[in-house]
Design an enzyme around this catalytic site. Structure first.
Site, PDB file in Angstrom:
ATOM      1  N   HIS A 136      33.946  38.789  37.075  1.00 57.40           N
ATOM      2  CA  HIS A 136      35.054  38.631  36.140  1.00 57.40           C
ATOM      3  C   HIS A 136      35.294  39.849  35.271  1.00 57.40           C
ATOM      4  CE1 HIS A 136      37.099  34.961  36.895  1.00 57.40           C
ATOM      5  NE2 HIS A 136      35.983  34.618  37.505  1.00 57.40           N
ATOM      6  N   GLU A 182      37.822  28.439  49.122  1.00 57.50           N
ATOM      7  CA  GLU A 182      36.753  29.241  48.521  1.00 57.50           C
ATOM      8  C   GLU A 182      35.396  28.819  49.057  1.00 57.50           C
ATOM      9  OE1 GLU A 182      37.808  29.991  44.046  1.00 57.50           O
ATOM     10  OE2 GLU A 182      37.961  27.849  44.425  1.00 57.50           O
ATOM     11  N   ASP A 235      35.227  33.956  45.644  1.00 57.53           N
ATOM     12  CA  ASP A 235      34.200  32.930  45.829  1.00 57.53           C
ATOM     13  C   ASP A 235      33.862  32.732  47.299  1.00 57.53           C
ATOM     14  OD1 ASP A 235      33.178  31.881  43.374  1.00 57.53           O
ATOM     15  OD2 ASP A 235      35.219  31.239  42.927  1.00 57.53           O
ATOM     16  N   CYS A 252      44.460  35.088  46.974  1.00 56.12           N
ATOM     17  CA  CYS A 252      44.549  35.394  45.549  1.00 56.12           C
ATOM     18  C   CYS A 252      43.263  36.020  45.013  1.00 56.12           C
ATOM     19  CB  CYS A 252      44.929  34.150  44.747  1.00 56.12           C
ATOM     20  SG  CYS A 252      43.710  32.843  44.840  1.00 56.12           S
TER      21      CYS A 252
HETATM   22  C1  PEP Z   1      38.523  33.566  43.930  1.00 56.58           C
HETATM   23  O1  PEP Z   1      37.464  32.955  43.910  1.00 56.58           O
HETATM   24  O2  PEP Z   1      38.799  34.427  44.793  1.00 56.58           O
HETATM   25  C2  PEP Z   1      39.536  33.339  42.881  1.00 56.58           C
HETATM   26  C3  PEP Z   1      40.737  33.872  42.982  1.00 56.58           C
HETATM   27  O3  PEP Z   1      39.178  32.598  41.806  1.00 56.58           O
HETATM   28  P1  PEP Z   1      38.249  33.136  40.607  1.00 56.58           P
HETATM   29  O4  PEP Z   1      38.081  34.617  40.785  1.00 56.58           O
HETATM   30  O5  PEP Z   1      38.961  32.806  39.353  1.00 56.58           O
HETATM   31  O6  PEP Z   1      37.007  32.361  40.798  1.00 56.58           O
HETATM   32 MG    MG Z   2      37.189  31.255  42.628  1.00 55.51          MG
END
Ligand code: PEP
Ligand code: MG
Length: 443
Positions: free
Chosen positions: A69, A305, A329, A376
């Protein structure tokens, strides 16, 4: 709940740290006057969000991975970052000259002048390319053979929606609602949530908005929603698993969304679905909310995911309206590497052939049933991945707003038959490194 006092809390912590440093005889680092590269153990989103973008030229961390993150937040701010470079970076002498390359993750201590000159040239070229891409950001991303790919924005703050439109976002491809929740000191009620979501719908106008229901847990704790301590939080009660056990919370969020949409194109997706039963349970709660607040322009989908859903995509594709592949994920679960792991996360490359196989299976199943597929995760903005994802048949790429112009510009240089050939070859590779070099050779 008072934002003014909450802001003071940060000041107080800052003072506390200074007093501690004095007591312990630690010389606190002074913020340099000129632009600098910040070297630290790891960056938590709140720290990155507070950085002065004009002053911080780059970030180099010992820990973390490209899809952690902190890296996601740094990318959203447009700060060049190299993460997970190892403990040794923490002993780099302060004030030394450092060169970092956010593209390939390399860094150089006291580089030779010739290397600096080369980097400056490369940077100037990239800035030029970015300027050009930005000048055309409102145009569609159409390949040279006329295939259109939707390019959407990933959002964590509702106020960023307007800026995303200006950068060419054709949709919101992922609204991370847990980050919207985190902007409140206590749990937002339904009225507050509706108000927040309306900000996004109003900025997007007739463009679709894909909203992910709360994805709390794992590396994203919510202070006012304490979860029991778990040995493996990433394998525990997170995402949909958590909200299905607190149906009121999910029901409230869904109601707020249906009301905020007000006839505009709303796409709801559930995170961390691993089994068909979970999708059915979530859908039942949504149907209940829909009975009260009908929504004429709604699509409902799931995030891919957890590897199991990619493998049963054929069954799910009959029922969902779309899939959005969360490669951050998905990579973590396929390669069994914690995405924020201090040592290993640098090895969690979303271009690993095993992940490409799952993306391919998902797209094939979806298209067989006339459904669309987006990506995404951070991979969607990776220039080595874009042609492969296109070749695998992905219909939408959702990336941080700052990456939209560049991704669109790259799509316009590609053609579908070549991308398909590249993707087919990538699927036969044995390592992520092989896929990367294949993509470089064809780029
Ligand atoms: C992912 O897991 O790729 C995703 C887009 O969600 P996050 O990064 O918020 O877990
Ligand atoms: Mg995710």
């Amino acid at each position: 709940n008072n934002p003014l006092l909450a802001g003071r809390a940060a000041d107080l912590r800052d003072v506390g740290n200074k007093v501690m440093a004095l007591l312990c005889g630690v010389k606190a680092a002074e913020e340099p006057q000129e632009p600098y590269i910040l070297v630290m153990e790891d960056v938590v989103p709140s720290v990155v969000a507070r950085l002065d973008q004009q002053k911080v030229a780059g970030i180099l961390t010992a820990a973390g991975g490209a899809s952690s993150h902190s890296a996601i937040v740094a990318r959203a701010l447009g700060i060049a970052a190299v993460v997970g470079a190892g403990e040794a970076v923490l002993s780099l002498p302060e004030g030394s000259t450092l060169l970092i390359n956010g593209e390939d993750g390399a860094f150089y201590l006291n580089p030779a002048q010739s290397r600096i000159d080369e980097a400056m040239q490369q940077r100037a070229l990239m800035q030029e390319q970015r300027k050009l891409a930005e000048a055309h950001c409102m145009e569609a991303a159409v390949t040279t053979d006329g295939h259109r790919v939707e390019v959407a924005a990933n959002l964590g703050k509702v106020a960023d929606a307007a800026g995303a439109v200006q950068r060419g976002a054709e949709a919101v491809g992922l609204l991370r609602t847990e980050l919207v929740f985190m902007s409140h000191a206590s749990a937002p009620d339904e009225a507050q949530q509706e108000k927040d979501y309306r900000v996004v719908f109003e900025a997007m106008g007739s463009r679709p908005v894909v909203v992910r229901t709360l994805d709390v847990g794992g590396d994203k704790p919510l202070p006012y929603l304490p979860l029991p301590k778990e040995d493996n939080p990433f394998l525990g009660e997170r995402g949909l698993r958590m909200t299905l056990r607190r149906p009121q919370l999910l029901r409230q969020q869904l109601s707020a969304l249906l009301k905020a949409a007000d006839g505009r194109p709303l796409r709801i997706m559930f995170p961390m679905v691993g089994r068909l039963e979970e999708w059915h349970a979530a859908k039942a709660i949504l149907d209940d909310a829909l009975a009260e607040t009908p929504c004429p322009n709604l699509q409902v989908g799931i995030m891919v995911e957890v590897p199991s859903v990619a493998l049963i995509a054929e069954h799910l594709a009959k029922e969902v309206d779309f899939f959005s592949i969360g490669t951050n994920d998905l990579t973590q679960y396929v390669l069994a590497i914690d995405r924020g792991h201090p040592i290993l996360s640098a090895e969690a490359d979303g271009l690993h052939p095993s992940i490409l196989q799952l993306i391919s299976q998902t797209v094939t199943a979806a298209h067989r049933h006339g459904k669309w597929v987006g990506v995404c995760g951070e991979l969607a903005a990776d220039s080595k991945a874009v042609p492969i994802l296109l070749g695998l048949g992905v219909d939408e790429l959702s990336v941080s707003a700052g990456s939209i112009p560049l991704v669109k510009a790259q799509v316009r240089r590609l053609n579908t038959p070549e991308c398909k050939e590249l993707a087919a070859e990538a699927l036969t590779c044995a390592t992520a490194a092989e896929v990367r070099s294949l993509s470089s050779r064809n780029g």
